[in-house]
Design a protein around this motif. Structure first.
Motif, PDB file in Angstrom:
ATOM      1  N   SER A  47       0.824  -1.205   0.000  1.00  0.00           N
ATOM      2  CA  SER A  47       0.000   0.000   0.000  1.00  0.00           C
ATOM      3  C   SER A  47       0.857   1.253   0.000  1.00  0.00           C
ATOM      4  CB  SER A  47      -0.928  -0.011   1.223  1.00  0.00           C
ATOM      5  OG  SER A  47      -1.708   1.162   1.273  1.00  0.00           O
ATOM      6  N   ALA A  48       1.937   1.245   0.785  1.00  0.00           N
ATOM      7  CA  ALA A  48       2.828   2.411   0.850  1.00  0.00           C
ATOM      8  C   ALA A  48       3.475   2.696  -0.498  1.00  0.00           C
ATOM      9  CB  ALA A  48       3.894   2.184   1.917  1.00  0.00           C
ATOM     10  N   ALA A  50       2.133   2.006  -3.360  1.00  0.00           N
ATOM     11  CA  ALA A  50       1.096   2.393  -4.312  1.00  0.00           C
ATOM     12  C   ALA A  50       0.471   3.753  -4.016  1.00  0.00           C
ATOM     13  CB  ALA A  50       0.006   1.322  -4.347  1.00  0.00           C
ATOM     14  N   HIS A  51       0.615   4.238  -2.788  1.00  0.00           N
ATOM     15  CA  HIS A  51      -0.050   5.488  -2.389  1.00  0.00           C
ATOM     16  C   HIS A  51       0.994   6.450  -1.814  1.00  0.00           C
ATOM     17  CE1 HIS A  51      -3.215   2.356  -2.241  1.00  0.00           C
ATOM     18  NE2 HIS A  51      -3.967   3.314  -2.765  1.00  0.00           N
ATOM     19  N   ASP A  52       1.639   7.167  -2.696  1.00  0.00           N
ATOM     20  CA  ASP A  52       2.743   8.035  -2.298  1.00  0.00           C
ATOM     21  C   ASP A  52       2.299   9.143  -1.359  1.00  0.00           C
ATOM     22  OD1 ASP A  52       5.599   8.749  -2.659  1.00  0.00           O
ATOM     23  OD2 ASP A  52       4.758  10.585  -3.521  1.00  0.00           O
ATOM     24  N   GLY A  53       1.088   9.655  -1.549  1.00  0.00           N
ATOM     25  CA  GLY A  53       0.594  10.723  -0.675  1.00  0.00           C
ATOM     26  C   GLY A  53       0.463  10.278   0.766  1.00  0.00           C
ATOM     27  N   TRP A  54      -0.098   9.093   0.983  1.00  0.00           N
ATOM     28  CA  TRP A  54      -0.205   8.549   2.331  1.00  0.00           C
ATOM     29  C   TRP A  54       1.174   8.305   2.928  1.00  0.00           C
ATOM     30  CZ3 TRP A  54      -4.223   8.677   5.365  1.00  0.00           C
ATOM     31  CH2 TRP A  54      -5.498   8.695   4.831  1.00  0.00           C
ATOM     32  N   THR A  55       2.098   7.872   2.091  1.00  0.00           N
ATOM     33  CA  THR A  55       3.449   7.604   2.575  1.00  0.00           C
ATOM     34  C   THR A  55       4.136   8.885   3.039  1.00  0.00           C
ATOM     35  OG1 THR A  55       3.620   5.724   1.059  1.00  0.00           O
ATOM     36  CG2 THR A  55       5.675   6.593   1.958  1.00  0.00           C
ATOM     37  N   THR A  57       2.658  11.633   4.047  1.00  0.00           N
ATOM     38  CA  THR A  57       1.966  12.075   5.269  1.00  0.00           C
ATOM     39  C   THR A  57       2.447  11.286   6.479  1.00  0.00           C
ATOM     40  OG1 THR A  57      -0.005  12.701   4.009  1.00  0.00           O
ATOM     41  CG2 THR A  57      -0.286  12.346   6.371  1.00  0.00           C
ATOM     42  N   SER A  58       2.609   9.979   6.288  1.00  0.00           N
ATOM     43  CA  SER A  58       3.080   9.139   7.396  1.00  0.00           C
ATOM     44  C   SER A  58       4.478   9.540   7.839  1.00  0.00           C
ATOM     45  CB  SER A  58       3.077   7.662   6.979  1.00  0.00           C
ATOM     46  OG  SER A  58       1.765   7.200   6.764  1.00  0.00           O
ATOM     47  N   TYR A 180       3.277   1.181   8.470  1.00  0.00           N
ATOM     48  CA  TYR A 180       3.011   1.581   7.096  1.00  0.00           C
ATOM     49  C   TYR A 180       4.298   1.911   6.344  1.00  0.00           C
ATOM     50  CZ  TYR A 180       0.302   3.572   3.241  1.00  0.00           C
ATOM     51  OH  TYR A 180      -0.266   3.818   2.010  1.00  0.00           O
TER      52      TYR A 180
END
Length: 229
Positions: A47-48, A50-55, A57-58, A180
């Motif tokens: 998931s990390a 595939a989803h650079d924005g969430w990464t 932010t984390s 994550y």
């Protein structure tokens, strides 16, 4: 979550027993735990990636908002306020608990020496051994101690509830970001939560005992940890 003050020594002992049981499973490389840790880590790492924005932010949350240095700075502010109020014993208790937490964290890491997850395409990096998570331990410890100090000083219910909500989000949130970003196993985070919470309850129990008059300490029951004049 506001730390309850009923029987804190028993709660501390129960949490410590759970932590030691988990530590034993980690040290023994218990198959079901290792398998579960790996499954969770692989799913979140995909998931990390595939989803650079969430990464991103984390990373901000884990490196700035919930970083151990930030949590220790929060405790330093609380200790400074207690010093200003000349609450010497409670100040020492807060500082001492924080120091013990940091020492235990490093000591257990060195003793267990659990490797962190290794990825072909990492999204973040971290150093030293994995178990327990220092971020999870420090956030749990700091938030728990702040809630305890607020309780001791009779903070209004609405503020306690707000602080409790922030504490829960912080402890759970920092644990999630460590998973994550692929720098910890789930067992590491759980270990950090358990040891951090055990230290909070141990501090409550110890302070309740130490703040009693000497002639009341012998045979005294588990106290409520409230400040004495």
């Amino acid at each position: 979550m506001q730390p309850p003050t009923q029987h804190p020594a028993r709660t501390a002992a129960a949490l410590l027993a759970l932590f030691l049981a988990l530590l034993s499973l980690v040290a023994a490389h218990w198959g079901p735990l290792i398998s579960t840790d790996r499954d969770i880590a692989v799913t979140l790492h995909r998931s990390a990636l595939a989803h650079d924005g969430w990464t991103r932010t984390s990373r901000v949350l884990t490196d700035w908002v919930w970083d151990p240095l930030t949590m220790r700075a929060l405790l330093a502010v609380v200790a400074g306020w207690l010093l200003w109020r000349r609450e010497w014993l409670l100040t020492g208790w807060i500082v001492g608990t924080a120091v013990v937490g940091a020492a235990l964290q490093q000591g257990v890491k060195a003793a267990v020496d659990r490797p962190r997850p290794h990825w072909a395409h990492p999204v973040d990096t971290a150093h030293y051994a994995a178990f327990p998570s220092g971020h999870a331990l420090t956030a749990t410890l700091a938030c728990g101690l702040v809630l305890w100090v607020m309780t001791l000083h009779g903070a209004a219910t609405k503020w306690l509830r707000l602080a409790a909500a922030v504490a829960v989000v912080s402890a759970l949130g920092v644990g999630f970001t460590r998973l994550y970003l692929g720098v910890h196993w789930a067992g590491d985070v759980l270990g950090g939560w358990l040891l951090g919470a055990a230290l909070v309850y141990a501090a409550i129990a110890g302070y309740a005992y130490a703040s009693r008059p000497k002639d009341e300490r012998a045979g005294a029951p588990d106290g409520d940890g409230r400040a004495r004049s």
